[in-house]
Enzyme design. Structure first.
Site, PDB file in Angstrom:
ATOM      1  N   LEU A 190      -0.551 -58.583   8.923  1.00 28.86           N
ATOM      2  CA  LEU A 190      -0.239 -57.801   7.664  1.00 28.86           C
ATOM      3  C   LEU A 190      -0.203 -56.216   8.144  1.00 28.86           C
ATOM      4  CD1 LEU A 190      -2.493 -57.749   4.638  1.00 28.86           C
ATOM      5  CD2 LEU A 190      -1.036 -56.012   5.171  1.00 28.86           C
ATOM      6  N   ALA A 191       1.275 -55.877   8.765  1.00 25.54           N
ATOM      7  CA  ALA A 191       1.583 -54.758   9.330  1.00 25.54           C
ATOM      8  C   ALA A 191       2.979 -54.489   9.404  1.00 25.54           C
ATOM      9  CB  ALA A 191       0.849 -54.569  10.969  1.00 25.54           C
ATOM     10  N   GLU A 192       3.191 -53.667   8.446  1.00 25.31           N
ATOM     11  CA  GLU A 192       4.792 -53.134   8.354  1.00 25.31           C
ATOM     12  C   GLU A 192       5.249 -52.665   9.448  1.00 25.31           C
ATOM     13  OE1 GLU A 192       2.319 -52.722   5.765  1.00 25.31           O
ATOM     14  OE2 GLU A 192       2.865 -53.815   4.120  1.00 25.31           O
ATOM     15  N   GLN A 244       6.788 -56.377   1.463  1.00 27.40           N
ATOM     16  CA  GLN A 244       6.382 -57.409   0.078  1.00 27.40           C
ATOM     17  C   GLN A 244       6.588 -56.624  -0.934  1.00 27.40           C
ATOM     18  OE1 GLN A 244       2.083 -58.656   0.029  1.00 27.40           O
ATOM     19  NE2 GLN A 244       3.226 -60.552   0.734  1.00 27.40           N
ATOM     20  N   PHE A 245       6.417 -55.156  -1.001  1.00 29.29           N
ATOM     21  CA  PHE A 245       6.663 -54.393  -2.264  1.00 29.29           C
ATOM     22  C   PHE A 245       7.250 -53.010  -1.763  1.00 29.29           C
ATOM     23  CE2 PHE A 245       3.820 -57.449  -4.444  1.00 29.29           C
ATOM     24  CZ  PHE A 245       4.423 -57.507  -5.506  1.00 29.29           C
ATOM     25  N   ASP A 246       8.074 -52.483  -2.500  1.00 30.16           N
ATOM     26  CA  ASP A 246       8.626 -51.029  -2.204  1.00 30.16           C
ATOM     27  C   ASP A 246       7.662 -50.168  -1.649  1.00 30.16           C
ATOM     28  OD1 ASP A 246       7.349 -50.899  -4.876  1.00 30.16           O
ATOM     29  OD2 ASP A 246       8.908 -51.662  -5.711  1.00 30.16           O
ATOM     30  N   PHE A 288       4.925 -50.348  -0.054  1.00 32.66           N
ATOM     31  CA  PHE A 288       4.453 -50.905   1.162  1.00 32.66           C
ATOM     32  C   PHE A 288       5.454 -50.691   2.354  1.00 32.66           C
ATOM     33  CE2 PHE A 288       1.827 -53.600  -1.663  1.00 32.66           C
ATOM     34  CZ  PHE A 288       1.114 -52.615  -1.908  1.00 32.66           C
ATOM     35  N   PRO A 301       4.378 -47.815   5.778  1.00 36.75           N
ATOM     36  CA  PRO A 301       3.643 -47.882   7.192  1.00 36.75           C
ATOM     37  C   PRO A 301       4.841 -48.092   8.086  1.00 36.75           C
ATOM     38  CG  PRO A 301       2.425 -49.000   5.590  1.00 36.75           C
ATOM     39  CD  PRO A 301       3.580 -48.371   4.541  1.00 36.75           C
ATOM     40  N   HIS A 358       3.741 -50.708  -6.298  1.00 34.41           N
ATOM     41  CA  HIS A 358       4.461 -51.836  -6.669  1.00 34.41           C
ATOM     42  C   HIS A 358       5.674 -51.978  -7.616  1.00 34.41           C
ATOM     43  CE1 HIS A 358       0.544 -53.470  -5.178  1.00 34.41           C
ATOM     44  NE2 HIS A 358       1.316 -54.729  -5.160  1.00 34.41           N
TER      45      HIS A 358
END
Lengths: 397, 340
Positions: free
Chosen positions: B65-67, B89-91, B93, B96, B136
């Site tokens: 879990l690390a963009e 996953q979502f705009d 996010f 990072p 989101h």
């Protein structure tokens, strides 16, 4: 220097203790776990695990390591001089870190791949890179003047820690290529990511450790703790020795005297073997010292003491190897030969640098995209026409 | 292979992207997918449903879990010869990973003087209208269009989604692929060809960066992309009933923007409204207005108008319909332009 910027830390094992006698970050604070095969006095030390890894280094090989370090230092000094003379815009010295870079670099196999920050001129040397090409970036010629694939040596990365992820991703690619754990020494590959003590605070480095750990990627994290991130001592980055960063990620970690070329060679070789065989990543903290400024724009007198610099000068990586070479029978003529070669090399570097001409401005539009991008093409065409107008005006005059 | 039958199918945009990804995975063994929850779960929008099962964990990777880690390792994989397709996953996010995208991904080809290609695709479900919580529903595409070295596209319908995702993966350049999440469940008939046929991109092989005139018209041009194309079409329908002939252009790409198509249209109609969900201030519409004004100055009968988000953080879900450029606001802009 007892700096007010250094936090007063509770005395407990493993916690960095700023030395109050003028040395902010002495290597001696935690000598107990430090891998060392060659003392600052140039004497060999036996190590149960690692001595065997340098047994194959005969006198000739040791002389080769000395030559590597001496020529890289001469190059580095020449580049610094070129900056002072206005020939380079900036220069990040590797002075003092030659053993960490040459020792680890010489442990690499040809097929291994390397990602570095911007101070790893010694590693570049071990990859067969023409170091003169590094000057391009610091003379405003290009952003990386070499063919990274030809040397398995990626372009320098200036955004601190970013390349730790690139290295990890590249290692994940090696896994997918099946070039890990085959047992074929000509096929199995690994990646090394070089970064500094400051970079360990970057999220990207932690993320790289996560990705490498959970994927068992064949990557070695080689952290040169040179004690200073520009003006901030390592105590500003961590309350524990940096080597402890690896453990939390489940990554085998080792702390090595970064000014001991033999120890750096040995621990890196071990880490590379682990990676190539499918054993996953290793974190190496090489304890060294940035003897020069951060870059030629920096002024270390504002934040560190002469006493500290003297302390580390006594631990010079090249001097101790020279002592060993002499003790093991190397004559003065060898050193005179290296000295002469260094001077010739420096003259060549100087001439090469001064001969570099600026690129044509229109080349700023090259390679923004691999395939045509209409906006860039239109701007290029406009610029060419605009420039041509000036040329006409000049010609008219 | 099997999970996608050959021929015309009626499917959602989510399924169309899924089929496009499947085709890309089939066609090139170097293509791989990376992202959070894209494996067994099939992604939070199920866009990657079934792909890990069919292509394995090495090619459809559940990432930590690390963009930044996802983008950064994708860069390394691309340097090693792979073609990673990353799912954010979502705009909201993507940030990072913003550093890796802008300082590394966008510049590698340039700084290596063309020696290194980074064929990385970053898929971003974007936009609002789904009643989501904070972070989101955002539309950050202008930030990436503003970054040289990146290509930025957004499909508006299932057929384009199917084609464009494959074109994006085939591109040697990094591509930001913005998927209008509110349109994920829109259905359409699309031509799903067998692997190997006609580049396997589906029936429509219009270029990745080519705008399309969706509905021809003579009085005014409305340009949109992604989630707002359907709004623009709805507005064209209503305006048409009121006697205004609206030409709707689906831009499909905002870096580059197909100005040839846009300028040709505005020279005919003399009026332009640009619609996007992103805030209008420094948004894609601002650039479009400036360039269209530059090139169509003597054709314009009204100022170029923009309809989009306000200069406020994306609001709470209960009032998002008033924030989004809805049908009424697009019609209002059309009326304003026509009043000149």
């Amino acid at each position: 220097m007892q700096s007010s910027s250094v936090p007063s830390l509770v005395k407990e094992p493993g916690v960095i203790q700023p030395d109050l006698d003028g040395v902010t970050t002495p290597v001696g604070s935690f000598d107990d776990d430090l891998i060392q095969l060659l003392t600052p006095q140039g004497e060999r030390v036996h190590h149960e695990t690692y001595s065997a890894r340098v047994e194959d280094l005969d006198l000739h090989a040791l002389q080769g390591l000395y030559r590597d370090m001496a020529l890289v230092r001469r190059f580095d000094n020449e580049a610094t001089a070129l900056q002072r003379q206005g020939e380079l815009g900036l220069w990040p010295q590797c002075l003092g870190q030659e053993a960490a870079q040459i020792g680890s670099g010489r442990a690499l196999a040809t097929q291994d791949y390397v990602f570095t920050s911007y101070r790893e001129h010694g590693v570049a040397w071990t990859r067969g890179l023409d170091l003169r090409k590094i000057l391009h970036s610091f003379r405003g010629q290009d952003h990386g003047g070499w063919d990274s694939a030809a040397h398995n040596f990626h372009l320098y990365t200036l955004v601190i820690g970013s390349h730790a992820l690139h290295a990890t991703g590249y290692a994940m690619g090696i896994q997918r290529d099946g070039d890990v754990g085959t047992g074929d020494p000509g096929r199995d590959r690994a990646v090394v990511s070089y970064f500094g003590d400051g970079a360990t605070s970057q999220g990207d480095v932690s993320e790289a450790l996560v990705f490498a750990s959970v994927t068992a990627a064949p990557v070695v994290f080689f952290c040169q703790n040179n004690q200073w991130a520009i003006s901030e001592p390592t105590a500003r980055q961590s309350r524990v020795p940096l080597v402890q960063r690896g453990g939390g990620f489940g990554i085998p970690s080792v702390r090595v005297d970064g000014n001991d070329v033999l120890a750096c060679y040995a621990v890196t070789q071990e880490a590379l073997e682990r990676a190539r065989s499918g054993g996953g990543p290793t974190f190496i903290e090489a304890v060294t010292y940035r003897m020069g400024a951060h870059t030629t724009s920096d002024d270390p007198t504002r934040y560190r003491s002469r006493a500290e610099e003297d302390y580390w000068r006594q631990r010079d990586p090249i001097a101790r190897l020279r002592t060993l070479l002499v003790a093991e029978g190397t004559g003065e003529d060898f050193f005179e030969g290296i000295e002469a070669e260094s001077e010739t090399y420096a003259e060549d570097v100087r001439a090469y640098c001064r001969a570099l001409s600026s690129p044509d401005p229109i080349t700023m539009f090259d390679h923004v995209y691999a395939e045509d991008h209409p906006l860039v093409s239109a701007e290029r065409a406009w610029f060419a026409e605009y420039e041509a107008g000036f040329t006409g005006e000049e010609a008219h005059r | 292979m099997s999970a996608s039958a050959i021929g015309t199918q009626r499917i959602t945009m989510a399924k169309a992207i899924n089929l496009g990804l499947r085709r890309a995975l089939e066609r090139d063994e170097k293509v791989m997918l990376m992202g959070q929850d894209i494996g067994a779960l099939g992604g939070v929008f199920r866009v990657t449903d079934g792909l890990q099962k069919d292509f394995g964990e090495e090619r459809v990777v559940d990432s930590p879990l690390a963009e930044s880690g996802i983008i950064g390792t994708a860069i390394g994989l691309a340097l090693a010869g792979y073609r990673p397709v990353c799912e954010i996953q979502f705009d909201g996010f993507i940030f990072p990973g913003y550093d890796q995208i802008t300082t590394q991904l966008a510049k590698m080809h340039y700084r290596s003087r063309g020696r290194l290609n980074l064929p990385v695709v970053i898929r971003v479900p974007f936009g609002g209208g789904i009643g989501a919580v904070e972070h989101h529903s955002e539309s950050p595409e202008a930030l990436f269009a503003h970054t040289p070295g990146l290509r930025v596209v957004s499909p508006a319908n299932p057929a384009d989604a199917f084609t464009m995702i494959q074109q994006a993966i085939a591109s040697p350049d990094p591509v930001l692929f913005f998927e209008p999440k509110a349109r994920y469940w829109d259905k359409a008939d699309i031509d799903v060809r067998a692997a190997g046929q006609a580049l396997d991109l589906g029936g429509d092989t219009v270029g990745l960066h080519t705008a399309r005139v969706v509905t021809p018209g003579t009085d005014i041009t409305v340009a949109a992309y992604g989630p707002t194309v359907s709004t623009a079409l709805a507005a064209a329908g209503v305006a048409g009933q009121e006697g205004t002939s609206v030409e709707v252009i689906d831009l499909r790409s905002i870096s580059p923007i197909d100005f040839d198509t846009l300028i040709a249209s505005v020279r005919r109609t003399g009026r332009l409204v640009v619609v996007h969900e992103a805030p209008v201030f420094f948004g894609a519409g601002a650039e479009i207005a400036a360039r269209v004004t530059e090139h169509c100055f003597y054709s314009l009968q009204a100022p170029v108008l923009r309809v989009g988000g306000f200069h406020v953080p994306y609001p709470v879900a209960n009032i998002e319909e008033e924030y989004l450029p809805n049908l009424d606001r697009v019609l209002h802009a059309i009326d304003s332009a026509m009043a000149h």
